[in-house]
Design an enzyme around this catalytic site. Structure first.
Site, PDB file in Angstrom:
ATOM      1  N   PRO A 181       0.739  -1.127  -0.014  1.00 46.95           N
ATOM      2  CA  PRO A 181       0.155  -0.069  -0.070  1.00 46.95           C
ATOM      3  C   PRO A 181       0.846   1.273  -0.102  1.00 46.95           C
ATOM      4  O   PRO A 181       1.686   1.348   0.669  1.00 46.95           O
ATOM      5  CB  PRO A 181      -0.912  -0.032   1.286  1.00 46.95           C
ATOM      6  CG  PRO A 181      -0.583  -1.686   1.546  1.00 46.95           C
ATOM      7  CD  PRO A 181       0.470  -2.050   1.116  1.00 46.95           C
ATOM      8  N   GLU A 182       0.538   2.060  -0.913  1.00 47.61           N
ATOM      9  CA  GLU A 182       1.405   3.495  -1.237  1.00 47.61           C
ATOM     10  C   GLU A 182       0.335   4.529  -0.289  1.00 47.61           C
ATOM     11  O   GLU A 182      -0.454   4.264   0.057  1.00 47.61           O
ATOM     12  CB  GLU A 182       1.621   3.721  -2.285  1.00 47.61           C
ATOM     13  CG  GLU A 182       2.546   2.530  -3.015  1.00 47.61           C
ATOM     14  CD  GLU A 182       2.932   2.778  -4.605  1.00 47.61           C
ATOM     15  OE1 GLU A 182       3.114   3.816  -4.825  1.00 47.61           O
ATOM     16  OE2 GLU A 182       3.242   1.614  -5.094  1.00 47.61           O
TER      17      GLU A 182
END
Length: 276
Positions: free
Chosen positions: A2-3
């Site tokens: 997850p960014e």
């Protein structure tokens, strides 16, 4: 992993699920998820109310009463979901926060890479990895002048420079490939050698890409889900990442893939200029 857009989406979906709830009990099925004292984590959290959830880059900041904060980094595959304390435990559920209203928040992580820290609110930069991070895209601090000055001092390739989080925080492999292609900059370009006009263009593309990705609720290409169990929508808009061997929309040449510091990197060898 997850960014920033994905973590922001998790934050937004978690808030209506848990804000205002009081913790009754904490269960650590896999204590190593908690990087601070395990017993303190179990003992101090009961009775604390969740006041809000903030975020910096890829870190969630769960704000509690009595001036405490849980700093949570999802790493590769961390997820939160609301359930009940007596619901069957998934083998990848590692932490449970039971609330006084009969619900429970569980942290699930297939690889067990995610980490939580219990700290005093306001000490994030002194006690966690947040202190080593640069500014976020679209923040008032992330100016063109700041970005230009920082890149001039970096003598490694631009792909690694954007991934190391020390200049701009929150970008990961997916979004770096996208913005470098949009800016027509080869991923192996030396950061300090990129012309100023191209740095300005890259700055603009970073801000725009992150804004759109947040509006689309993030990117799901592997296992990312928000706190409601929903996938993101930005994967439908990816033009480079995941398209190796396909034709570049700009020039028609095929995208190629190389490894940059161990990270798969997709780019157009014709469009993207290598500044050395």
């Amino acid at each position: 992993m997850p960014e920033m857009p994905e973590v922001e989406t998790v934050r937004r979906t978690l808030i209506p699920l848990v804000k205002g709830k009081t913790i009754k009990k904490v269960t650590l099925w896999y204590p190593k998820i908690v990087a601070t004292d395990h017993q303190q984590f179990i003992d101090e959290l009961p009775g604390k109310k969740i006041l809000d959830i903030d975020r910096y880059a890829k870190y969630l900041l769960i704000r509690l009463s009595d001036n405490l904060t849980i700093v949570s980094h999802l790493r590769m595959e961390g997820k939160y979901h609301l359930t009940t304390p007596d619901a069957p435990k998934d083998k990848h559920d590692h932490v449970q926060f039971e609330f006084t209203d009969g619900t429970a928040l569980r942290y699930n992580d297939v690889r067990k890479f995610g980490r939580m820290q219990l700290i005093l609110t306001g000490t994030e930069r002194q006690t966690t990895g947040i202190g080593k991070l640069g500014y976020e895209p679209n923040s008032k601090e992330f100016t063109e002048a700041y970005f230009i000055a920082k890149l001039k001092r970096k003598h490694k390739n631009i792909k690694n420079t954007l991934l190391d989080q020390s200049i701009v925080a929150g970008l990961g492999n997916i979004y770096v490939d996208e913005v470098l292609w949009q800016s027509k900059i080869h991923p192996l370009s030396i950061a300090s050698k990129i012309p100023e006009d191209k740095v300005k263009e890259l700055h603009t593309k970073i801000n725009h890409e992150i804004s759109i990705a947040i509006k689309m609720r993030g990117t799901t290409v592997h296992t990312y889900l928000d706190a409601n169990g929903n996938a993101g929508g930005f994967q439908k808009m990816l033009q480079v990442y995941g398209h190796v061997g396909e034709a570049c929309p700009n020039c028609g040449n095929k995208f190629e893939k190389i490894k940059v510091n161990g990270r798969g990197t997709t780019f157009c060898p014709h469009c993207q200029v290598n500044y050395q």
